[in-house]
Design an enzyme around this catalytic site. Structure first.
Site, PDB file in Angstrom:
ATOM      1  N   LYS A 108       0.955  -1.336  -0.015  1.00  0.00           N
ATOM      2  CA  LYS A 108       0.174   0.028  -0.099  1.00  0.00           C
ATOM      3  C   LYS A 108       0.846   1.323  -0.096  1.00  0.00           C
ATOM      4  O   LYS A 108       1.505   1.455   0.952  1.00  0.00           O
ATOM      5  CB  LYS A 108      -0.933  -0.074   1.106  1.00  0.00           C
ATOM      6  CG  LYS A 108      -1.627   1.153   1.236  1.00  0.00           C
ATOM      7  CD  LYS A 108      -2.613   1.490   2.479  1.00  0.00           C
ATOM      8  CE  LYS A 108      -2.729   3.105   2.825  1.00  0.00           C
ATOM      9  NZ  LYS A 108      -3.697   3.329   3.849  1.00  0.00           N
ATOM     10  N   GLY A 169      -8.029   9.449   9.028  1.00  0.00           N
ATOM     11  CA  GLY A 169      -8.430   9.375  10.445  1.00  0.00           C
ATOM     12  C   GLY A 169      -9.251  10.639  10.860  1.00  0.00           C
ATOM     13  O   GLY A 169      -9.744  10.755  12.053  1.00  0.00           O
ATOM     14  N   GLY A 196     -10.470   7.987   5.917  1.00  0.00           N
ATOM     15  CA  GLY A 196     -11.459   9.313   6.081  1.00  0.00           C
ATOM     16  C   GLY A 196     -13.043   8.624   6.442  1.00  0.00           C
ATOM     17  O   GLY A 196     -13.784   9.432   6.767  1.00  0.00           O
TER      18      GLY A 196
END
Lengths: 264, 66
Positions: A108, A169, A196
């Protein structure tokens, strides 16, 4: 076969394909910030996730337990991230270390612009994508919800493009669903909303738009009851996916009666 | 001789291999990656690679993250 079973099968028979990997669950879950390792373990189980993200950090000398003691690597595919990297160079270094640690060639990729916003740096992200793709990584790339950069990342060979719903976050949900729709319109690789997500309906919305999956961490880990929230996210992901596959009705400005006209 | 292990200076005897050093600090070798002076050292080379004075060693593993 019962109708309900057929629907279950439909989810199973249309797996999410990320390069050479296939997953039935479309929810990717992070492993950071849980109140305890035990709660994390239960939350991962409740989420039904098959892919879990981890970060790469220095070994602490004399620390006896490891994160991976709590994650069954036969059950979960480990997706290491490059969190905390602010340049392509740092992210590439981190990705190489992650691959050497031997869990996976999946990465990622996230290259952040600054510490305050944690928004992606698109220029550095693109540079890192080009290098890692050449080196044979399966790159799942975190980016902003900008359709042009999303397309460029796809052209650079990213296996999956992962636009942020909102800042990492922040729990604000999907701030610009029109951008996500535009990204989805032309994408030929799986689009996974990453970051989010605050609650279950955010996951459903992403899946209803046609995203191939959702990646989240804080929304579960910082909920008052992380295990219960993990289950809610699982259900929301499946609900959103089924709604997408079902084809929703168009929105109308005026009402349309559900019952026949009164005839007596 | 002195080496730097994960940002901290450590004394170690001449002729110490990376594997020996990891054993000394009880670091589980199955879930780590090792970088010596910014170059990754493949796992199979850990037992053969001798440390030299002023070497900088990074040993990383996986921790919780999103």
């Amino acid at each position: 076969m019962l109708a309900a079973d057929k629907i279950e099968k439909r989810l199973e028979n249309t797996p999410l394909k990320i390069g050479r990997y296939e997953f039935t669950s479309r929810l990717f879950v992070g492993t950071g910030k849980y109140p305890s390792m035990e709660i994390m373990k239960d939350a991962l189980e409740a989420s039904g996730a098959e892919v879990v993200t981890v970060a790469v950090r220095r070994v602490k000398i004399n620390e006896t337990t490891s994160l991976l003691d709590y994650i069954d690597t036969r059950r979960y595919k480990i997706l290491p991230n490059t969190a905390g990297c602010y340049s392509a160079e740092e992210a590439i270094r981190t990705a190489r270390l992650a691959r050497e640690a031997g869990m996976s060639d999946m990465i990622k990729l996230e290259v952040l612009g600054d510490e305050k916003t944690l928004l992606p740096d698109p220029v550095e992200t693109l540079k890192a994508t080009e290098v890692l793709v050449k080196e044979g990584f399966t790159v799942l790339v975190y980016t902003s919800d900008d359709p042009i950069i999303a397309r460029k990342l796809e052209d650079a060979g990213a296996t999956s493009v992962m636009p942020a719903g909102a800042p990492i976050g922040s729990g604000q949900g999907i701030l610009n669903k029109n951008n996500i729709r535009i990204i989805l319109e032309s994408a030929k690789v799986p689009i996974i909303v990453d970051a989010g997500v605050g609650t279950a309906s955010d996951v459903s919305l992403a899946m209803e738009l046609g995203c191939e999956g959702v990646l989240l961490n804080t929304g579960i880990a910082h909920a008052k009851d992380p295990v219960c929230m993990a289950k809610a996210m699982k259900l929301a992901c499946e609900a959103g996916r089924l709604a997408f596959l079902s084809g929703r009705i168009p929105k109308r400005l005026y009402a349309k009666a559900s019952s026949p006209e009164k005839d007596f | 001789m002195r080496i730097t292990l994960n940002g901290e200076t450590r004394e170690c005897p001449e002729g110490t291999t990376i594997e020996r050093l990891l054993d000394l600090y009880k670091i589980d070798k199955s879930r780590i990656a090792v970088e010596l002076n910014l170059h990754i050292v493949p796992k199979k080379e850990l037992s053969a690679r001798m440390l030299r004075d002023a070497d900088v060693l990074e040993v990383v593993t996986f921790v919780g993250g999103g």
